[in-house]
Design a protein around this motif. Structure first.
Motif, mmCIF file in Angstrom:
data_model
loop_
_atom_site.group_PDB
_atom_site.id
_atom_site.type_symbol
_atom_site.label_atom_id
_atom_site.label_comp_id
_atom_site.label_asym_id
_atom_site.label_seq_id
_atom_site.Cartn_x
_atom_site.Cartn_y
_atom_site.Cartn_z
ATOM 1 N N SER A 1 0.033 8.708 6.155
ATOM 2 C CA SER A 1 -0.068 9.103 4.756
ATOM 3 C C SER A 1 1.236 9.743 4.297
ATOM 4 O O SER A 1 2.056 10.172 5.112
ATOM 5 C CB SER A 1 -1.221 10.091 4.556
ATOM 6 N N SER B 1 0.224 5.972 0.602
ATOM 7 C CA SER B 1 0.858 5.520 1.842
ATOM 8 C C SER B 1 2.226 4.883 1.618
ATOM 9 O O SER B 1 2.708 4.111 2.439
ATOM 10 C CB SER B 1 -0.049 4.518 2.552
ATOM 11 N N THR C 1 -0.799 4.028 -3.306
ATOM 12 C CA THR C 1 -1.605 3.488 -2.220
ATOM 13 C C THR C 1 -1.121 2.073 -1.909
ATOM 14 O O THR C 1 -0.355 1.470 -2.676
ATOM 15 C CB THR C 1 -3.089 3.430 -2.595
ATOM 16 N N SER D 1 -4.052 12.382 2.529
ATOM 17 C CA SER D 1 -3.724 11.649 1.302
ATOM 18 C C SER D 1 -3.990 10.161 1.453
ATOM 19 O O SER D 1 -3.776 9.567 2.512
ATOM 20 C CB SER D 1 -2.245 11.861 0.946
ATOM 21 N N LYS D 2 -4.459 9.552 0.361
ATOM 22 C CA LYS D 2 -4.666 8.104 0.325
ATOM 23 C C LYS D 2 -3.377 7.370 -0.032
ATOM 24 O O LYS D 2 -3.331 6.139 0.022
ATOM 25 C CB LYS D 2 -5.761 7.763 -0.682
#
Length: 228
Positions: free
Chosen positions: A152, A161, A191, A158-159
């Motif tokens: 992350s 990336s 993301t 956290s989503k």
């Protein structure tokens, strides 16, 4: 334009270009800049990339070590934290006495920026790592690029990336030093699905969705993925 010919004059010119960026241009664009600098020689980022299969250089340039990240705290005009690299636009690609064409880039030709709603260490670590990647792998970033990271963005839950590279409409897109032109690349956390959306539909459409969702050009690690 021509770089100074003698070593003494060249070193002074090099340092003046550095100071012009950090002490004149950055305060104009970001507001007050903290005195401290997080430098590459305080981390193992360069060595880590030197040991990777992407390395394209045999040894680190001593000019790289003092490069780093500067921090601008929140202000009335910009109520969030800003982290900006300092050094990729140093004229380390120029030799004494070398001609510099009009409009030529200074150094790699850009510096990278991350905006965060809170003071945090992860933007510093990410920017230092990406600077080392640029220098050791001889691969440069550009507006419109996407850059996935391992795990992350903040090393936590956290989503987000990876990053997309965009122009922050609240700032100039470049500035000019005596050594050449410098573009500002703003990195916005995304993301994997959002990065894929940008690849298929264009960066402007992704940023429109992020702005509508309220995060815009500020990276909020705890946000949800936008509806795509």
């Amino acid at each position: 334009m021509k770089a100074p010919e003698t070593d003494e004059d060249f070193i002074q010119w090099y340092e003046d270009c550095w100071a012009d960026r950090d002490e004149v241009e950055y305060p104009k664009m970001f507001g007050a800049i903290d005195e401290g600098v997080f430098t590459l020689d305080q981390t193992d980022a360069i060595q880590a990339w030197m040991e990777s299969e992407l390395a394209q250089v045999q040894e680190a340039d001593p000019n790289w070590g003092p490069m780093g990240v500067r921090v601008s705290p929140p202000s009335e005009s910009y109520p969030y934290w800003t982290y900006v690299t300092s050094g990729l636009s140093n004229p380390f690609t120029v030799a004494p006495g070398e001609d510099i064409p009009d409009g030529a880039p200074s150094g790699l030709g850009y510096e990278m920026v991350i905006h965060s709603p809170e003071e945090a260490k992860w933007p510093v670590f990410r920017l230092l790592d990406m600077m080392a990647y640029n220098l050791v792998s001889l691969r440069a970033f550009a507006m419109g690029h996407r850059y996935p990271v391992e795990g992350s963005l903040d090393g936590g839950e956290s989503k987000l990336s990876g990053f997309v590279f965009v122009r922050d409409p609240s700032r100039p897109d470049h500035f000019v030093l005596p050594s050449g032109k410098v573009q500002l690349l703003t990195l916005v956390g995304a993301t994997r699905n959002e990065m894929a959306f940008a690849r298929s539909n264009g960066m402007d459409k992704l940023m429109a969705k992020l702005v509508a969702a309220g995060s815009g050009y500020i990276t909020q690690p705890d946000r949800e993925e936008v509806k795509l």
